[in-house]
Design a protein around this motif. Structure first.
Motif: not given
Length: 75
Positions: A70, A73, A37
């Motif tokens: 994202v 993260p 991510a």
């Protein structure tokens, strides 16, 4: 119970040490249960790479299909 492992970070840039850590996660939780991510936040000089640039770098390790974009993260 299925466990999903998320490896969060800025990855500026993603390097061999990140790849080795992710391989360890996959060995513990399974290849299909692990994800990377990262965000698209660019704040030079500490974080110069965009998400697309990080995806390009991560793809050289064969992991671009494990990458998730994202907002943050660490949350």
């Amino acid at each position: 119970m299925k466990i999903i492992a998320v490896y969060p970070g800025r990855f500026q840039p993603f390097g061999k040490h990140h790849d080795e850590t992710f391989e360890w996660l996959q060995s513990k939780f399974g290849k299909n249960n692990c994800f990377i991510a990262t965000s698209d936040v660019v704040t030079p000089p500490k974080s110069p790479f965009t998400f697309d640039e990080k995806r390009s770098i991560i793809s050289t390790y064969g992991l671009s299909n494990r990458l998730i974009k994202v907002k943050n993260p660490y949350k």
